[in-house]
Design an enzyme around this catalytic site. Structure first.
Site, short mmCIF file in Angstrom:
data_model
loop_
_atom_site.label_atom_id
_atom_site.label_comp_id
_atom_site.label_asym_id
_atom_site.label_seq_id
_atom_site.Cartn_x
_atom_site.Cartn_y
_atom_site.Cartn_z
NE ARG A 113 -3.94 -1.70 2.68
CZ ARG A 113 -3.92 -2.60 3.66
NH1 ARG A 113 -2.91 -2.64 4.51
NH2 ARG A 113 -4.92 -3.45 3.79
CG ASP A 127 6.18 -9.72 3.25
OD1 ASP A 127 7.12 -10.07 2.51
OD2 ASP A 127 5.36 -10.52 3.72
CG HIS A 158 5.86 -8.91 7.18
ND1 HIS A 158 5.16 -7.82 6.70
CD2 HIS A 158 7.07 -8.40 7.57
CE1 HIS A 158 5.91 -6.73 6.78
NE2 HIS A 158 7.07 -7.05 7.31
CB SER A 185 -10.81 -9.10 5.18
OG SER A 185 -10.67 -7.69 5.13
CG ASP A 227 0.24 -1.05 5.21
OD1 ASP A 227 -0.84 -1.52 5.62
OD2 ASP A 227 0.80 -1.44 4.16
CG ASP A 228 -4.93 -0.86 7.06
OD1 ASP A 228 -4.24 -1.08 8.09
OD2 ASP A 228 -5.91 -1.55 6.73
CG ASP A 260 -5.92 -11.90 13.56
OD1 ASP A 260 -5.78 -13.03 13.04
OD2 ASP A 260 -6.62 -11.01 13.03
#
Length: 445
Positions: A115, A142, A188, A320, A210-211, A289
């Site tokens: 991204r 990554d 990662h 997702s 990163d988002d 997670d």
């Protein structure tokens, strides 16, 4: 104390004086005249000689007595000097200057892939960061995406850019081919966290994707909760995220509120190096997670989470495919009011105090049926409790009230001891099991 010392010196001086004179008298009585040996026969038979000898001894004794009087005078003078001396107090001990421990250095680990919008994440982090020394930013990339790499490189020395070296495909079971992205994410994370804790040797780290966009008090929040995490073994993470943090479900007037939760929230979370040492040897190949939410990893420990989230996600694109983002994530409210957490007493979050006060509050609230909560009946009651008795009733009531209804190993999102607390139409509601609750049932999935 000085009087006792003086009396002791006088007594010992007198004893020494008498003993010394007795010994001298005996010595002089038996000592021969200087220059000639005594003649026993002469002393026995000559009265004149005996008289002279007695006179000589008396003269010698007189001389010695003069010497003793001088010695006694010296002892007396010493005692007088001791009595006249004014006792002085010992100098006061220098006060110990408290040593303030140096603040911990907590890096922000940004997990990046492909991204180029990572700029939005980094811009906010750099804008709100109070100290580059205390909060270094490490971007772990990554995927080998060149445009993203250039975006990260454009920040120069403001961030540290590291690259995950293994970009190979991962062999997965046939029914998991569509989940290969989750396998790469887990790989990662393992590499990046290993770099932070084993290569750079930091004591803790805050992990963000990163988002994510951060709130103005993001750093203040983690700076204040870090000591609590270190001190309380019943905690294993601090998260910036409230899974039920939609705008209509939080109290916007109380941005300082923090809670314990048994659910691992992620999405901006602080962990210690000790936890990574525990998790790394068994790190999963995928779905890290959800793996964190299993009882084998959680081990009864809790996380801290805020009333109002300190992160929000802007990334619809991802593994997702945007479904979860469209249904839920994009509605989470990001806090905008700076809270000086480091000036607050957060000891109420320690388990013993929290359990006592939180449970008393929840089970002290009046119980109300879910239908009446939905229609906002009995507003005069204020804070209320809705009780569920099993998995099905929990899911039904959660849907009716708009909270997340999914369960991971039996734990509801944002739940603590089975209780989910949130705002509904302006009042606090606790969706709670009976007071006799004994623990989570991992089969509730």
């Amino acid at each position: 104390m000085l009087k006792k010392q003086s009396a002791g010196l006088v007594l010992w001086g007198a004893i020494l004086f008498v003993a010394w004179n007795a010994l001298l008298l005996l010595f002089f009585w038996t000592r021969p005249a200087p220059g000639r040996p005594p003649s026993v026969s002469a002393l026995d038979g000559d009265p004149a000689s005996l008289t002279r000898e007695v006179i000589r001894l008396a003269q010698d004794a007189e001389v010695e007595l003069e010497r003793q009087r001088g010695l006694l005078q010296q002892i007396g003078d010493a005692l007088s000097s001791q009595r006249g001396r004014v006792p002085t107090a010992a100098p006061p001990a220098q006060p110990r200057v408290p040593v303030t421990p140096a603040p911990a250095v907590i890096p922000i680990l940004v997990i990046a892939c492909d991204r180029s919008t990572v700029r939005r994440c980094l811009d906010k982090l750099l804008h709100y960061r109070p100290s580059a020394e205390l909060f270094p930013i490490i971007v772990s990339q990554d995927c080998g995406h060149e445009e993203t790499a250039q975006a990260i490189a454009s920040y120069g020395s403001a961030v540290t850019h590291i690259r995950q070296p293994d970009l190979s495909s991962i062999a997965v079971p046939p029914d998991h081919r569509k989940f290969q992205g989750y396998y790469k994410i887990a790989r990662h994370y393992r590499w990046a966290l290993g770099q932070v804790f084993r290569q750079f040797r930091f004591p803790a780290a805050v992990v963000v994707e990163d988002d994510l966009e951060v709130a103005p008090d993001f750093f203040e929040y983690f700076r204040a909760t870090y000591p609590l995490l270190k001190a309380d073994p019943s905690l294993w993470c601090v998260s910036a995220w409230n899974d039920n943090g939609k705008e209509q479900m939080v109290d916007a007037s109380r941005p300082e509120l923090l809670y314990r939760t048994d659910f691992f929230p992620g999405l901006g979370w602080l962990l210690l190096a000790e936890l990574w040492a525990e998790l790394e040897p068994k790190w999963p190949k995928a779905f890290w997670d959800d793996w964190m939410r299993r009882p084998e990893q959680r081990q009864g420990r809790a996380c801290i989470r805020p009333e109002i989230s300190r992160t929000m996600t802007f990334g619809r694109k991802g593994v997702s495919h945007g479904q979860f983002f469209d249904q839920h994530l994009k509605f989470i409210k990001l806090n905008q009011q700076f809270v000086h957490f480091t000036q607050l007493d957060l000891s109420y979050l320690q388990r013993e105090a929290y359990d006592r006060d939180f449970l008393a509050r929840v089970y002290g609230a009046p119980q109300l049926q879910v239908e009446k909560v939905r229609t906002n009946d009995r507003k005069e009651l204020g804070e209320v409790r809705v009780q569920y008795t099993g998995r099905d009733s929990f899911k039904a009531f959660a849907k009716a009230l708009g909270v997340m209804d999914d369960l991971k190993s039996g734990v509801p999102r944002a739940g603590y001891r089975g209780i989910v607390t949130f705002q509904f139409r302006g009042r606090r509601v606790h969706l709670a099991p009976p007071l006799t609750w004994e623990g989570y049932d991992p089969s509730w999935n």
